[in-house]
Design a protein around this motif. Structure first.
Motif, mmCIF file in Angstrom:
data_model
loop_
_atom_site.group_PDB
_atom_site.id
_atom_site.type_symbol
_atom_site.label_atom_id
_atom_site.label_comp_id
_atom_site.label_asym_id
_atom_site.label_seq_id
_atom_site.Cartn_x
_atom_site.Cartn_y
_atom_site.Cartn_z
ATOM 1 N N TYR A 154 -21.044 -29.619 23.404
ATOM 2 C CA TYR A 154 -20.145 -28.696 24.089
ATOM 3 C C TYR A 154 -20.616 -28.481 25.524
ATOM 4 O O TYR A 154 -21.675 -27.912 25.748
ATOM 5 C CB TYR A 154 -20.095 -27.362 23.346
ATOM 6 C CG TYR A 154 -19.717 -27.539 21.891
ATOM 7 C CD1 TYR A 154 -18.385 -27.521 21.500
ATOM 8 C CD2 TYR A 154 -20.692 -27.762 20.923
ATOM 9 C CE1 TYR A 154 -18.039 -27.709 20.170
ATOM 10 C CE2 TYR A 154 -20.346 -27.950 19.596
ATOM 11 C CZ TYR A 154 -19.008 -27.926 19.227
ATOM 12 O OH TYR A 154 -18.664 -28.123 17.914
ATOM 13 N N PHE A 197 -14.516 -24.236 15.778
ATOM 14 C CA PHE A 197 -14.292 -25.584 15.260
ATOM 15 C C PHE A 197 -14.917 -25.654 13.879
ATOM 16 O O PHE A 197 -16.124 -25.801 13.751
ATOM 17 C CB PHE A 197 -14.915 -26.577 16.234
ATOM 18 C CG PHE A 197 -14.685 -28.017 15.919
ATOM 19 C CD1 PHE A 197 -13.518 -28.474 15.338
ATOM 20 C CD2 PHE A 197 -15.650 -28.946 16.234
ATOM 21 C CE1 PHE A 197 -13.312 -29.804 15.070
ATOM 22 C CE2 PHE A 197 -15.472 -30.288 15.977
ATOM 23 C CZ PHE A 197 -14.286 -30.714 15.398
ATOM 24 N N ARG A 221 -16.880 -29.102 10.331
ATOM 25 C CA ARG A 221 -17.425 -30.251 11.056
ATOM 26 C C ARG A 221 -18.035 -31.284 10.103
ATOM 27 O O ARG A 221 -17.856 -32.484 10.307
ATOM 28 C CB ARG A 221 -18.440 -29.782 12.098
ATOM 29 C CG ARG A 221 -17.786 -29.066 13.273
ATOM 30 C CD ARG A 221 -18.790 -28.615 14.309
ATOM 31 N NE ARG A 221 -19.745 -27.646 13.797
ATOM 32 C CZ ARG A 221 -19.544 -26.329 13.757
ATOM 33 N NH1 ARG A 221 -18.421 -25.816 14.202
ATOM 34 N NH2 ARG A 221 -20.451 -25.520 13.284
ATOM 35 N N VAL A 273 -10.970 -29.829 26.329
ATOM 36 C CA VAL A 273 -10.452 -28.753 25.480
ATOM 37 C C VAL A 273 -9.232 -28.114 26.146
ATOM 38 O O VAL A 273 -8.246 -27.783 25.472
ATOM 39 C CB VAL A 273 -11.555 -27.709 25.199
ATOM 40 C CG1 VAL A 273 -11.010 -26.530 24.426
ATOM 41 C CG2 VAL A 273 -12.716 -28.363 24.450
ATOM 42 N N THR A 309 -5.769 -26.690 16.538
ATOM 43 C CA THR A 309 -6.562 -27.419 15.540
ATOM 44 C C THR A 309 -5.943 -28.778 15.235
ATOM 45 O O THR A 309 -6.644 -29.799 15.183
ATOM 46 C CB THR A 309 -6.703 -26.596 14.244
ATOM 47 O OG1 THR A 309 -7.382 -25.384 14.563
ATOM 48 C CG2 THR A 309 -7.456 -27.348 13.168
ATOM 49 N N LEU A 328 -6.321 -31.011 18.340
ATOM 50 C CA LEU A 328 -7.726 -31.396 18.503
ATOM 51 C C LEU A 328 -8.080 -32.538 17.562
ATOM 52 O O LEU A 328 -8.706 -33.527 17.958
ATOM 53 C CB LEU A 328 -8.645 -30.198 18.251
ATOM 54 C CG LEU A 328 -10.138 -30.504 18.328
ATOM 55 C CD1 LEU A 328 -10.539 -30.872 19.746
ATOM 56 C CD2 LEU A 328 -10.940 -29.301 17.834
ATOM 57 N N HIS A 329 -7.672 -32.429 16.318
ATOM 58 C CA HIS A 329 -7.967 -33.491 15.351
ATOM 59 C C HIS A 329 -7.226 -34.777 15.704
ATOM 60 O O HIS A 329 -7.770 -35.871 15.554
ATOM 61 C CB HIS A 329 -7.658 -33.028 13.928
ATOM 62 C CG HIS A 329 -8.694 -32.098 13.397
ATOM 63 N ND1 HIS A 329 -8.748 -30.780 13.770
ATOM 64 C CD2 HIS A 329 -9.728 -32.294 12.550
ATOM 65 C CE1 HIS A 329 -9.774 -30.199 13.169
ATOM 66 N NE2 HIS A 329 -10.386 -31.102 12.428
#
Length: 150
Positions: free
Chosen positions: A12, A19, A22, A89, A104, A107-108
């Motif tokens: 990060y 998140f 993981r 991001v 989410t 992001l995936h």
């Protein structure tokens, strides 16, 4: 199983964001690579902001545009996957709003997109983009299987 989660790392460079799952995601990414006839040596997913990724895009790819992801494949053909994958991001958040989906989910999609590039999928032509999207959707649908279904 331990090896399958120790070969993928999340870093990060921007404010941390929530998140979850993981470890589950790392195992799934390894399964996708295996399905595509690849193994993973090391993949570093580096989460950053727009400005950071814009500089990478300009310096290494000679593109003066914002993007959500830049994937650097560091392995030779036929070797286990070795890569640094930079994800903005900020761009993911904006794209989620633009495409009326959750952060989410978007992001995936981008995380899977990076791995799919490493597995040989392209996105330059219309046909390539369509196939990449099909593969992203396949990953998303398999990863986010609703409870009570197989």
């Amino acid at each position: 199983m331990r090896k399958e989660i120790n070969n993928i790392h999340f870093h990060y460079l921007t404010s941390r964001f929530h998140f979850t799952n993981r470890t589950q995601l790392k195992a799934y990414l390894n399964r996708v690579a295996k399905r595509e006839k690849h193994t993973i040596d090391t993949i570093n997913y580096i989460f950053c902001d727009d400005a950071y990724l814009l500089e990478i895009n300009k310096q290494y790819l000679k593109h003066d545009t914002y993007t959500d992801i830049v994937t650097f494949q560091l392995n030779l053909k036929g070797e286990a996957l070795l890569s640094d994958v930079y994800i903005s991001v900020e761009r993911v958040k904006e794209n989620a709003l633009q495409h009326n989906t959750t952060f989410t989910h978007e992001l995936h999609r981008v995380i899977f997109h990076g791995l799919l590039h490493l597995c040989g999928y392209k996105d330059k032509s219309k046909a390539d983009k369509d196939e990449m999207r099909r593969q992203e959707d396949k990953c998303l649908n398999n990863y986010f299987v609703p409870r009570g279904t197989n």
